[in-house]
Design an enzyme around this catalytic site. Structure first.
Site, PDB file in Angstrom:
ATOM      1  N   SER A 185       0.822  -1.198   0.000  1.00 31.42           N
ATOM      2  CA  SER A 185       0.000   0.000   0.000  1.00 31.42           C
ATOM      3  C   SER A 185       0.862   1.256   0.000  1.00 31.42           C
ATOM      4  CB  SER A 185      -0.967  -0.052   1.193  1.00 31.42           C
ATOM      5  OG  SER A 185      -2.060   0.803   1.011  1.00 31.42           O
ATOM      6  N   ASP A 290      -9.038  -5.381  -5.635  1.00 30.18           N
ATOM      7  CA  ASP A 290      -8.654  -4.328  -4.692  1.00 30.18           C
ATOM      8  C   ASP A 290      -9.448  -3.065  -5.025  1.00 30.18           C
ATOM      9  OD1 ASP A 290      -7.422  -2.451  -3.059  1.00 30.18           O
ATOM     10  OD2 ASP A 290      -5.405  -3.250  -3.391  1.00 30.18           O
ATOM     11  N   HIS A 318      -7.435  -5.857  -0.886  1.00 28.24           N
ATOM     12  CA  HIS A 318      -6.190  -5.191  -0.487  1.00 28.24           C
ATOM     13  C   HIS A 318      -5.450  -6.077   0.529  1.00 28.24           C
ATOM     14  CE1 HIS A 318      -3.887  -1.491  -0.557  1.00 28.24           C
ATOM     15  NE2 HIS A 318      -3.948  -1.346   0.752  1.00 28.24           N
TER      16      HIS A 318
END
Length: 613
Positions: A185, A290, A318
């Protein structure tokens, strides 16, 4: 016996034969004692004064490295803003320190596994977070510079100190200068950003569910998702008291204009535009479902890179591959870092470029991504509701309803969206790559949004990416990956696939503001009753629509699941002769027939996720 050995040695010497060289190791081995590892913090000067206190900011680099190493070691680095505010990994691990401020807990397994194998692990607090000075700027020069300067320090090109202020200079005399950056991320995003600077010494990056252009995290072809970077900055700065970051946060707030225009703030944070600078190899991982860091990010980054690279695409949301394919991921990371940081000739760079999860826990290797036989195919919506390669004519209209989202569009569109389908497929049809949609649309008002979906109409068992674990279930039992030490164990809860039966799968989405039809940098006022042509992107994917299913294109206005509606929602009429989708297909869609009745089970979230962890 000694005489016999000596005679044998002399015989070899005088015969002119050369004793065989020791074979190169196939892989690094855990030969160093993790409990004895050196743990220290160095504050690296990044040459900026982000918090305006009159001093150059220093960022904290927490280091753990083998104490017994007699030669220099390479570095695995994770630069993050989350080490005190939000945590890392599925178990939200935070850094911890002893009473003297020496680092004890290093989140994730990288230190436990790789330090015994002859690596140093360096976890960097981005400027303005945890123990670093300065301010976060959400992917800008401060964030990227925080990590780049640590790479420079590891290569003797920057200055590190023993304290946040004052202190003595510290050098990385123990480092080979070879650095691999990894992270999920925000962390993986920083790895992308640092690689895009072309910094010497960065040999490889492993971006996991990472952003490649911050514009595409907050905006989409002129449409807005409803959240902005200054909010994220305040979140990650919240645990770092004593620093005034209001000025920097205001820069973020004013630069991220309320409309969806692509401006200077976004250009400064566009790593795709600088992908030509990347010299590091790339091992990329992303979930095709995601809905936080949307999949356009991996697709455009992958396409722009011209380096050695591999990609994993899971069915998750995610999620880190450590939590959906753990053993295989650790093995791949081990071989990847051994090759690019230690120089071992293990062949990890060879073989299939892509590994893709087709069904939960069922993976297929692919020689390339997009698939080597995928061809950009133009699909045309037909007035009868069919979708095919033949050109079309006529018009069709829908009424924008900003309270409805994609699930309703699939199951019960009414007048809010238009559905076009290939009809039942006689053979599998693979969508592999990034699609675009071109609309010629006439709005009835002066503002309009347009959204589009590609949908696999047919039953399937998928990972429940809309669930709390985004496709995984976390158990209570643990397994361990590396060595443990007091305060820093190597054991993590075992996960399994969270599965769900569905009657359709949305495999790609895209959104646009029709006011940006001519340019993403400046929206233009729309004249009601005037036709405008605009092309916008759909999310990158790799999905097989099975035989017996249908591929559908759905076009509507405001997708309430993700974007903000226009000031004046109205009716939009499409010129079907000038409306189409360019879809990378492996396989040939059949001649269009009537589309099947829309199914009834929804499985995607009702709103976009906005938690960048």
């Amino acid at each position: 016996m000694r005489l016999g050995v000596m005679c044998g040695v002399l015989a070899v010497l005088f015969s002119g034969a050369v004793a065989p060289a020791a074979a190169a190791p196939a892989a690094s081995e855990p030969v160093y004692d993790y409990a004895k590892a050196i743990r220290e913090t160095v504050w690296v000067d990044i040459g900026r004064d982000g918090d305006g206190d009159g001093r150059s900011d220093r960022v904290a680099a927490d280091i753990v490295r083998p104490s017994e190493a007699t030669s220099r070691v390479p570095v695995i680095m994770d630069a993050s803003p989350y080490y005190s505010c939000c945590g890392r990994g599925n178990e939200s691990e935070l850094k911890s320190y002893d009473s003297a401020g020496k680092p004890v807990k290093f989140p994730l397994f990288y230190d436990n596994y790789f330090v015994p194998r002859g690596y140093a692990v360096v976890l960097v607090d981005l400027a303005g977070t945890n123990r670093s000075a300065g301010c976060a700027d959400v992917g800008g020069a401060s964030d990227v510079g925080s990590a780049r300067k640590v790479v420079d320090w590891l290569n003797g090109r920057a200055t590190g100190y023993s304290a946040k202020t004052g202190g003595s200079a510290v050098t990385a005399s123990w480092s080979t200068g070879n650095v691999g950056m990894i992270g999920k991320s925000y962390d993986g995003t920083i790895a992308n950003g640092v690689a895009a600077t072309g910094v010497a010494g960065l040999k490889t990056i492993v971006p996991i569910s990472a952003i490649s252009s911050w514009y595409d995290y907050y905006r989409s072809d002129g449409a807005t998702f409803g959240f902005n970077p200054d909010g994220l900055a305040r979140t990650v700065e919240s645990r770092n008291g004593g620093q005034n970051c209001s000025a920097q946060n205001q820069v973020l707030a004013s630069g991220a204009t309320a409309n969806g225009d692509y401006g200077p703030l976004w250009a400064d944070r566009d790593y795709v535009a600088r992908a030509g600078n990347v010299r590091a190899s790339v091992l990329l991982s992303h979930g095709v479902n995601d809905l936080n860091v949307k999949t356009i990010h991996f697709g455009q980054w992958w396409s722009a890179l011209n380096v050695e690279k591999k990609i994993w695409l899971s069915q998750t949301g995610h999620v880190d591959p450590f939590d959906y394919r753990r053993a295989a991921w650790v093995d791949l990371l081990h071989r990847w870092f051994d090759h690019y940081l230690l120089g071992l000739d293990n062949g990890v760079q060879n073989g299939p470029a892509a590994s893709i999860e087709r069904q939960p826990d069922q993976w297929a290797d692919q020689s390339a991504y997009p698939a080597a036989n995928a061809v950009a195919t133009t699909l045309h919506p037909q007035a009868a509701g069919t979708l095919g390669t033949a050109t079309s004519s006529g018009t069709a209209s829908f009424t924008d309803n900003p309270s409805l989202g994609e699930d309703t569009w699939v199951t019960n569109p009414g007048t809010a969206a238009l559905t076009y389908s290939t009809g039942t497929l006689a053979a599998d049809l693979q969508v592999s790559g990034t699609s675009t949609v071109t609309v010629t649309a006439t709005p009835s008002t002066s503002s309009a949004r347009v959204s589009a979906l590609l949908v696999d109409l047919g039953p399937a068992t998928i990972r429940n990416f809309a669930g709390g674990g985004e496709g995984i279930t976390t158990g209570t039992a643990e397994n361990c990956w590396g060595a443990s030490a007091p305060g820093d164990d190597a054991c993590y809860r075992i996960t399994s696939a969270d599965q769900k039966k569905v009657s359709y799968t949305i495999l790609s989405r895209g959104w646009a503001d029709l006011a940006n039809y001519a340019s993403l940098t400046q929206e233009r006022a729309l004249t009601p009753g005037t036709a405008y042509t605009m092309t916008f992107r759909l999310a990158s994917t790799d999905h097989v629509v099975p035989r017996g299913h249908a591929l559908a294109l759905i076009i509507g206005g405001t997708d309430a699941s993700f974007i903000r509606g226009p000031a004046q929602p109205g009716r939009i009429t499409l010129d079907l002769a000038r409306t189409s989708a360019s879809v990378p297909l492996a396989g040939i869609p059949p001649a269009a027939t009537t589309h099947p009745a829309p199914p009834g089970a929804a499985h995607v979230p009702s709103e976009a996720r906005a938690d960048l962890r």
